[in-house]
Design an enzyme around this catalytic site. Structure first.
Site, mmCIF file in Angstrom:
data_model
loop_
_atom_site.group_PDB
_atom_site.id
_atom_site.type_symbol
_atom_site.label_atom_id
_atom_site.label_comp_id
_atom_site.label_asym_id
_atom_site.label_seq_id
_atom_site.Cartn_x
_atom_site.Cartn_y
_atom_site.Cartn_z
ATOM 1 N N GLY A 1 4.345 7.439 -1.358
ATOM 2 C CA GLY A 1 5.535 7.063 -1.718
ATOM 3 C C GLY A 1 6.677 7.421 -0.592
ATOM 4 O O GLY A 1 7.764 7.259 -0.961
ATOM 5 N N ASP B 1 -5.150 -4.464 -6.147
ATOM 6 C CA ASP B 1 -5.711 -4.731 -4.774
ATOM 7 C C ASP B 1 -4.663 -5.579 -3.986
ATOM 8 O O ASP B 1 -4.414 -6.665 -4.320
ATOM 9 C CB ASP B 1 -7.010 -5.488 -5.080
ATOM 10 C CG ASP B 1 -7.922 -5.704 -3.656
ATOM 11 O OD1 ASP B 1 -7.284 -5.382 -2.616
ATOM 12 O OD2 ASP B 1 -8.921 -5.974 -3.803
ATOM 13 N N LYS C 1 7.498 6.080 2.245
ATOM 14 C CA LYS C 1 8.333 5.086 2.845
ATOM 15 C C LYS C 1 8.855 4.113 1.687
ATOM 16 O O LYS C 1 9.710 3.455 1.967
ATOM 17 C CB LYS C 1 7.164 4.102 3.559
ATOM 18 C CG LYS C 1 6.495 4.594 4.562
ATOM 19 C CD LYS C 1 5.395 3.686 5.347
ATOM 20 C CE LYS C 1 4.549 4.224 6.285
ATOM 21 N NZ LYS C 1 3.573 5.487 5.779
ATOM 22 N N CYS D 1 -1.488 3.903 10.782
ATOM 23 C CA CYS D 1 -1.697 5.111 11.456
ATOM 24 C C CYS D 1 -2.594 5.121 12.361
ATOM 25 O O CYS D 1 -3.148 6.451 12.661
ATOM 26 C CB CYS D 1 -1.285 6.315 10.643
ATOM 27 S SG CYS D 1 -2.497 6.022 9.086
ATOM 28 N N CYS E 1 0.894 -1.137 -0.021
ATOM 29 C CA CYS E 1 0.081 -0.167 -0.123
ATOM 30 C C CYS E 1 0.711 1.313 -0.018
ATOM 31 O O CYS E 1 1.142 1.941 1.046
ATOM 32 C CB CYS E 1 -0.854 0.148 1.164
ATOM 33 S SG CYS E 1 -1.775 -1.466 1.474
#
Length: 735
Positions: free
Chosen positions: A226, A279, A228, A355, A222
């Site tokens: 961008g 997905d 990470k 998070c 996921c």
């Protein structure tokens, strides 16, 4: 020399930054922008712009007091950010969960009600990292301290990540305070080049725990936007500029994939990355060239979540958060975590992170993953990793509440039929026996008040034996992805390709260069007409060739050559600044070492085309053929230029010019201020243009569309052609 003329020269000669991605308009700004709009009153539109019309002309500027004041909460200005930072359900929920000592609750609450501090980090593998840090500290920090303004705080290095900095000031304050203007401009221009990343502190933790090396295959399930992914790429490049490994960056949403491309491949120039649009819960098994399956050494599953740890930067969550947010995402989070574990090789490690501080999205998911794995996975103790990072250990007990804060102790407490689909067994804490085996306390939870950050959860998982997940385990709902257009193919150059012979002969490229790793984004039948050639390392090439039929691959590698129709050039392809650092060491022609004085003259020149007669290196440059010539003072900083009969022009962006000038000791303060002014002007124009498009769309539709909370929402056309055009304007595909 005129600074304004110099800036215009930078803009005119900039060619590599012409099609930048347009960021999504922030939601809380959009709400303020549209707050006064309705069908009957279209004249009360509040447009925040620096270019309002005044009787058909630009409104003349009025002199303003040269002092800074924080008037964001003044009457009439609350449209941007007036948010009541209270939610009784939220406070009650976290009092009941005991994820941190209850005596710290007042600190927890106060921290969440403050704006999120600004944080950023320098690129881990950049050769100029130490010089950039020295430039920042010596040039800006001293002035900030000398100003003696108590409202201004100097950024400080994070104790657990020395290359990262944080200041307790909010992003808005850093952007608007005059004392910090030069520092802000420095951060913006260096971030545009990828030399640093403006990234939330807690989001830096997962890559640090994964710690990939240059040989590792890494999957980021996921990945958008961008930050990470970029950090993972930096780590595999730390000790090898051309790593054998790769990073596959995936996101389910096409538009977010284009944002991801901008944040990774357009800023961090690498041949070791590919971007896919799948997905995450159903990411396909990918094939190797020998017919086997590729498994990954490292997997990052930073899953979709309620985001209740991001209240400090996403204030719109305050009014709408309920415990139902976590309940609704639980099954999907399990599905993504299971898919990540399936893609992991034995001995490999995966980070599951959110998070959110909610145990329903954190420990409950990890616990169910461990149950499904039946001993093939184990949690890794993170208590000794990043010792300066303050964290709370994972919990083994938590409570399950519904939207209305009704407590469920077990499935037997469910009376309503509709809740039986929402409240599932995996939401509840493990048994005492399970808890002893799972070691959930090995996970970590970052609380906002511990080190003035956002909230975050991280679990580090290792695969000890091959997993055999039960096919009946929860899979979560499938993401309904719109297929807007067919993916462009990847066509790699074949042996003795005519285009390669042209490039090889003109630039004297060494025979050791792997030219069959060059590819275009055209069908093989039309490949000869391709306008651009890209380069991928062996790992990415193998992944693309074997899987492009079953995986939606949006982008890969880095641009290395562009076709030219110039009359003075003796080759069909010019070099791209994006790929020159890698190609440079293979070149034996069309490159010239020049003195620092000549480089400075070219970079600072206010002329589009610099006369060769004014350069000491003119004789050496003229020994090469016209067209692309690479000039350099330092072999680590080659610059592509275009050389005509009498002139030379650098082929680099204005941000890269500024970076080179900084590294050569030039004070760029005035140029940076002019660039900031131009950025603000362009942003205002973009906002006005977006608003006009909105009005036209609503006029065509006959009435404004509204979201569930009554605010106008963007209509996305179902026409593939329109969507393609919209995305092409934002960030073009590779061809």
């Amino acid at each position: 020399m005129s600074i304004d003329l110099l800036y215009r020269s930078l803009v005119r000669t900039s060619i590599s930054s012409s099609n930048h991605f347009v960021s999504d308009f922030p939601h809380h700004l959009a709400q303020g922008l549209f707050a006064n709009f309705n069908e009957k009153s279209t004249r009360t539109i509040m447009v925040h712009s620096s270019r309002r019309k005044f009787n058909g002309k630009k409104k003349p500027h009025e002199p303003r007091e040269n002092t800074w004041r924080d008037d964001r909460d003044a009457p009439g200005n609350q449209g941007y950010r007036e948010v009541l930072k209270e939610n009784e359900k939220y406070w009650t929920y976290y009092k009941e969960q005991n994820v941190f000592p209850i005596e710290q609750f007042d600190e927890f609450r106060a921290a969440l009600q403050r704006d999120l501090p600004v944080s950023f980090r320098f690129q881990g593998c950049h050769k100029d990292r130490e010089q950039l840090i020295h430039e920042m500290e010596s040039r800006f920090f001293g002035k900030i301290m000398e100003a003696g303004d108590t409202a201004v705080c100097v950024p400080k290095s994070l104790p657990w990540y020395k290359e990262a900095y944080q200041t307790p000031m909010s992003r808005t304050a850093v952007r608007s305070h005059p004392i910090l203007a030069q520092l802000h401009n420095f951060l913006v221009t260096e971030a545009e080049l990828g030399n640093l990343s403006r990234q939330e502190a807690v989001s830096m933790i997962p890559p640090l725990l994964l710690a990939p090396t240059s040989e590792h295959y890494v999957l980021d399930l996921c990945a958008a936007p961008g930050s990470k992914t970029t950090q993972l790429l930096e780590m595999i490049h730390e000790n090898d500029e051309n790593p054998k490994g790769m990073v596959i960056a995936n996101d389910v949403d096409m538009k977010r994939c284009y944002m991801l491309i901008h944040h990774t491949l357009k800023r961090f120039r690498t041949a070791a990355c590919a971007v896919t649009c799948e997905d995450a819960a159903r990411f396909p098994q990918i094939s190797d060239s020998d017919g086997g399956l590729i498994q990954f050494d490292r997997v990052l599953a930073d899953v979709i979540c309620s985001g209740d740890g991001t209240l400090r930067k996403n204030p719109e969550i305050w009014k709408k958060w309920t415990p139902q947010d976590g309940l609704g995402l639980h099954r999907m989070q399990i599905a993504i975590a299971r898919k990540g574990a399936q893609q992991l090789k034995v001995g490999g490690r995966m980070v599951y992170s959110t998070c959110s501080m909610n145990p329903i999205e954190d420990e409950a998911v990890v616990a169910q993953l461990l149950r499904d794995a039946k001993g093939s996975l184990k949690l890794v103790d993170t208590s000794k990793l990043l010792p300066e990072l303050k964290r709370e250990s994972g919990v083994t007990q938590w409570k399950v509440f519904d939207r209305d804060m009704k407590l469920y102790n077990s499935l037997d407490d469910i009376s309503e039929e509709k809740m039986k689909k929402v409240i599932v067994q995996s939401l509840f804490p493990p048994t005492e026996e399970e808890a002893k085996e799972m070691n959930l306390h090995y996970a970590m939870r970052i609380t906002p008040h511990a080190q003035d950050t956002g909230g975050f959860f991280v679990a580090l998982i290792e695969k000890v034996v091959e997993s055999d997940f039960d096919g009946s385990a929860a899979n979560g709902p499938a993401w309904k992805k719109k297929k807007m257009f067919k993916d462009e193919p990847f066509t790699f150059l074949k042996l003795d390709d005519e285009r390669w012979r042209d490039i090889h002969n003109h630039y004297g490229v060494d025979d050791t260069f792997q030219y069959q790793n060059l590819f275009s984004r055209r069908l093989e039948s039309n490949d000869a007409n391709s306008r651009q050639l890209f380069y991928a390392n062996d790992a990415v090439k193998n992944f693309v060739k074997e899987n492009m039929a079953k995986v939606s691959i949006q982008n890969a590698g880095m641009k290395m050559f562009s076709r030219t129709e110039g009359k003075v050039e003796n080759t069909r392809f010019r070099l791209s600044q994006e790929g020159i650092r890698y190609l440079f060491k293979f070149m034996n022609k069309q490159k010239v070492k020049i003195g620092a004085e000549d480089m400075l003259y070219m970079l600072k020149s206010e002329e589009n085309l610099v006369p060769l007669e004014k350069l000491e290196c003119k004789t050496d440059v003229r020994k090469n053929q016209n067209g692309t010539v690479v000039v350099y003072c330092d072999e680590d900083e080659p610059v592509c230029t275009w050389v005509g009969y009498h002139t030379i022009a650098p082929y680099i962006s204005k941000e890269e010019r500024l970076h080179l000038l900084r590294m050569m000791g030039v004070d760029c303060a005035e140029i940076e201020l002019l660039m900031k002014s131009k950025r603000k002007e362009k942003a205002a124009q973009d906002r006005e243009a977006a608003w006009q498009r909105k009005l036209e769309e609503e006029k065509t539709a006959g009435q404004p569309s509204t979201s569930s909370d009554g605010a106008p929402t963007e209509q996305i056309s179902e026409s593939p052609a329109e969507n393609i055009q919209e995305m092409a304007d934002a960030e073009p595909a590779q061809e």
